[in-house]
Design an enzyme around this catalytic site. Structure first.
Site, PDB file in Angstrom:
ATOM      1  N   HIS B 147       0.869  -1.180   0.000  1.00 24.18           N
ATOM      2  CA  HIS B 147       0.000   0.000   0.000  1.00 24.18           C
ATOM      3  C   HIS B 147       0.909   1.235   0.000  1.00 24.18           C
ATOM      4  CE1 HIS B 147      -2.776   2.927   1.887  1.00 24.18           C
ATOM      5  NE2 HIS B 147      -3.764   2.119   1.562  1.00 24.18           N
ATOM      6  N   ASP B 224       3.214  -4.644   8.140  1.00 19.23           N
ATOM      7  CA  ASP B 224       1.992  -3.848   8.054  1.00 19.23           C
ATOM      8  C   ASP B 224       0.812  -4.809   8.226  1.00 19.23           C
ATOM      9  OD1 ASP B 224      -0.257  -2.463   7.346  1.00 19.23           O
ATOM     10  OD2 ASP B 224       0.468  -1.822   5.374  1.00 19.23           O
ATOM     11  N   GLN B 227      -4.457  -5.080   7.222  1.00 19.79           N
ATOM     12  CA  GLN B 227      -5.477  -5.954   6.640  1.00 19.79           C
ATOM     13  C   GLN B 227      -5.514  -7.328   7.304  1.00 19.79           C
ATOM     14  OE1 GLN B 227      -7.704  -4.992   4.514  1.00 19.79           O
ATOM     15  NE2 GLN B 227      -6.833  -3.032   3.924  1.00 19.79           N
ATOM     16  N   LYS B 250      -9.956  -0.794  10.697  1.00 19.51           N
ATOM     17  CA  LYS B 250     -10.143  -1.935   9.791  1.00 19.51           C
ATOM     18  C   LYS B 250     -10.503  -3.199  10.556  1.00 19.51           C
ATOM     19  CE  LYS B 250      -7.153  -0.109   6.240  1.00 19.51           C
ATOM     20  NZ  LYS B 250      -7.851   0.513   5.100  1.00 19.51           N
ATOM     21  N   CYS B 388      -4.836   2.650  -3.535  1.00 20.64           N
ATOM     22  CA  CYS B 388      -3.593   3.162  -2.955  1.00 20.64           C
ATOM     23  C   CYS B 388      -2.437   2.201  -3.171  1.00 20.64           C
ATOM     24  CB  CYS B 388      -3.745   3.460  -1.466  1.00 20.64           C
ATOM     25  SG  CYS B 388      -4.743   4.896  -1.162  1.00 20.64           S
TER      26      CYS B 388
END
Lengths: 157, 430
Positions: B147, B224, B227, B250, B388
């Site tokens: 991202h 990261d 998600q 999220k 993104c």
């Protein structure tokens, strides 16, 4: 399917999106400009051949959604042979049509085939898809040559 | 919280194929959906079908109530006052930190830094750890599926330090090429920054393996997890990563709050990110003594209600039996994959073997933006565009995709509504 969707994706719009007119690179254009809509990746390059203030030829290339492609295609068919000032004045009328809708018949006056875009005002998020070609035209005619973008901010994740 | 496991592929049961229909039945989807008032909304007179959880998830009543209760009953500035409300607020805020610690199975609560979200966490690591440890001609390694938030902060750092940003490639299914990955980790690699789950492709990356490769060459690893956290059980100690970042919104929590996990010894020696109140021990015009982690990195009055909301979101997820949730999400994803694959002219983008709740696709002759508009009028909310991840779009040679992403509340019926909407798209365009 809703009537708003039918109004948005009129047959003329689908036809121009599928088979865009004047979809080519002009040899020896007098002005060109590039337009970009980062929200959905619409991208087009506009080529204009001006002779004594008259748009002798106009064409575009690029990739984008049906609305942006159809709008660019319809624009090129309407502008051929028009004076530069007439083209910019037409942008004003088209802008009103795109943002306010037909308002009875008021905003349909003098827009010709561009009347096919009369359903867009009910989809505010799609207005900039339709105006991209026109903003690019203004840049080309005003000779700034800069790449224009519909967005100044980023659209996240 | 029980049975903390690693966030690896096998914990989701994706590879072993043992998850059967009975497990799904254990998951009471009606009860889960009842927790989300917004799912009862109608759009254009149609029942809302929310398939955009990878952009932001919806919020359960428990999160909304916890934030409201905090503001109604506990609000005062944390870590400062001696009065009763200040004590309640501090307790609520620090309580959320402990919840986040347990959620990630971090060793210590002081390894949990509250930030605005994953983006801020990555910027913090880049500008604090990165600025200190990445020098001229050093390298930072990312992947082709990141991202923008896990690209741009590293670009900025590399520019500042005259360092080099390298990119590990993927195959056409959207999986990392691990041999290539390993070759790219060299003597100069100071940091590897990789997503746990791709927001576009749904690919679940083999983090533990990546960490082993990086650590073998002395590089630190930032994961990261934005998600990943709504779908996988995360155990940062089992993963072995140095930093793990995620956003509350999220994973059924509020926006404006997220977490940076960093191993104690790294946070200790990292310089502060921002200066201000709360991050200091003493200030004079001659010299300021910084506070200890995590406070060293939390300048200013923090997002207290947000942290409390995040804590409630963690409670919500803990209240769902994880194996049953994973089985439910896997089943809906498999159903969605099957149904979408049967749509004429449709191509799924991202077909990794290990995959979580994302269905990206392109449809012949129709731009994703048009798909999004038509589905919207049917009440079906999806995301369209580059998500993104413009470099990933270039790699895949597509300008954009349509993306349906799933949350705990999505069902087969939602997939059916999506496919019915796509029938309308095809009727108009094909």
């Amino acid at each position: 399917m809703s009537s708003e969707l039918r109004d948005l994706y009129q047959e003329v719009v689908i036809d121009h999106a599928r088979h865009p007119r004047n979809f080519l690179k002009l040899e020896n254009p007098t002005c060109t400009a590039e337009g970009f809509n980062p929200l959905c990746g619409d991208q087009l390059t506009l080529y204009v051949k001006l002779a004594e203030g008259v748009i002798e030829d106009i064409a575009f290339q690029g990739d984008g959604c049906a609305i942006s492609k159809a709008s660019a295609s319809l624009m090129t068919t309407e502008l051929k042979g028009k004076k530069q000032e007439e083209a910019l004045a037409l942008f004003g009328r088209v802008h009103a049509l795109l943002t306010e809708g037909p308002k009875g018949e008021e905003n349909l006056e003098g827009v010709g085939k561009l009347a096919a875009l009369s359903g867009i005002w009910e989809f505010p998020l799609r207005v900039k898809c339709a105006t991209l070609a026109w903003h690019t035209l203004r840049n080309a005619l005003e000779g700034t040559g800069a790449r224009i973008s519909t967005e100044l901010n980023n659209h996240g994740s | 919280m029980t049975g903390v496991q690693t966030g690896s592929v096998t914990s989701l049961g994706l590879a072993d194929g043992q998850v059967g229909g009975n497990d799904v039945a254990d998951f009471n989807i009606e009860r889960v959906c009842q927790n989300f008032p917004i799912l009862r909304e109608k759009v254009y007179g149609k029942q809302l079908v929310y398939l955009d959880s990878a952009a932001t998830s919806q919020k359960p009543q428990g999160v909304i109530d916890a934030m409201s209760r905090f503001l109604l009953k506990k609000n005062a500035n944390v870590h400062r006052g001696v009065h009763h409300l200040a004590e309640r607020a501090t307790e609520a805020y620090e309580g959320a930190r402990v919840k986040a610690q347990r959620f990630l199975n971090a060793e210590h609560a002081n390894e949990i830094v509250f930030v605005r979200g994953a983006t801020e966490a990555i910027n913090l690591v880049a500008q604090s750890y990165g600025k200190k440890h990445v020098g001229e001609e050093d390298e930072v390694l990312i992947t082709a599926m990141e991202h923008h938030s896990n690209i741009v902060p590293w670009q900025m750092l590399c520019e500042q330090k005259n360092a080099r940003l390298r990119v590990a490639p993927i195959n056409d299914n959207g999986e990392l090429l691990l041999d290539e990955f390993e070759r790219l980790i060299g003597r100069k690699t100071k940091l590897v920054a990789v997503t746990h789950v791709s927001n576009v492709l749904g690919t679940i990356n083999p983090i533990r393996h990546i960490v082993e490769m990086a650590h073998a060459r002395g590089a630190r690893v930032l994961v990261d997890g934005a998600q990943a956290v709504p779908h996988l059980k995360i155990d940062v100690q089992a993963l072995g990563c140095d930093f793990y970042v995620f956003s509350g919104h999220k994973m059924y929590g509020p926006t404006g709050i997220g977490v940076l996990y960093g191993r104690s010894e790294l946070l200790e020696e990292m310089p502060p990110y921002q200066g201000g109140g709360d991050m200091i021990l003493s200030v004079s015009f001659e010299k300021t003594v910084y506070n200890v982690p995590p406070y060293k990195f939390e300048a200013g009055t923090p997002n207290m209600a947000g942290a409390v909301g995040l804590g409630a979101a963690i409670d919500f997820l803990a209240g769902l039996e994880h194996e049953a949730l994973a089985a439910h999400e896997k089943e809906v994803l498999a159903y969605g994959t099957r149904m979408l694959s049967a749509v004429p002219g449709l191509r799924l983008v991202g077909t990794a073997h290990a995959k979580a709740s994302v269905l990206s696709f392109v449809l012949d002759g129709v731009h994703p933006h048009d798909i999004g508009t038509i589905l919207d009028r049917e009440g079906v909310a999806i995301r369209t565009g580059h998500h993104c991840a413009q470099p990933l779009m270039s790699r895949l040679d597509i300008p954009a995709t349509a993306r349906a992403s799933l949350g705990c509340y999505n069902t087969r019926q939602d997939i059916d509504a999506l496919v019915a909407g796509l029938d309308q798209v095809r009727e108009l365009f094909q």
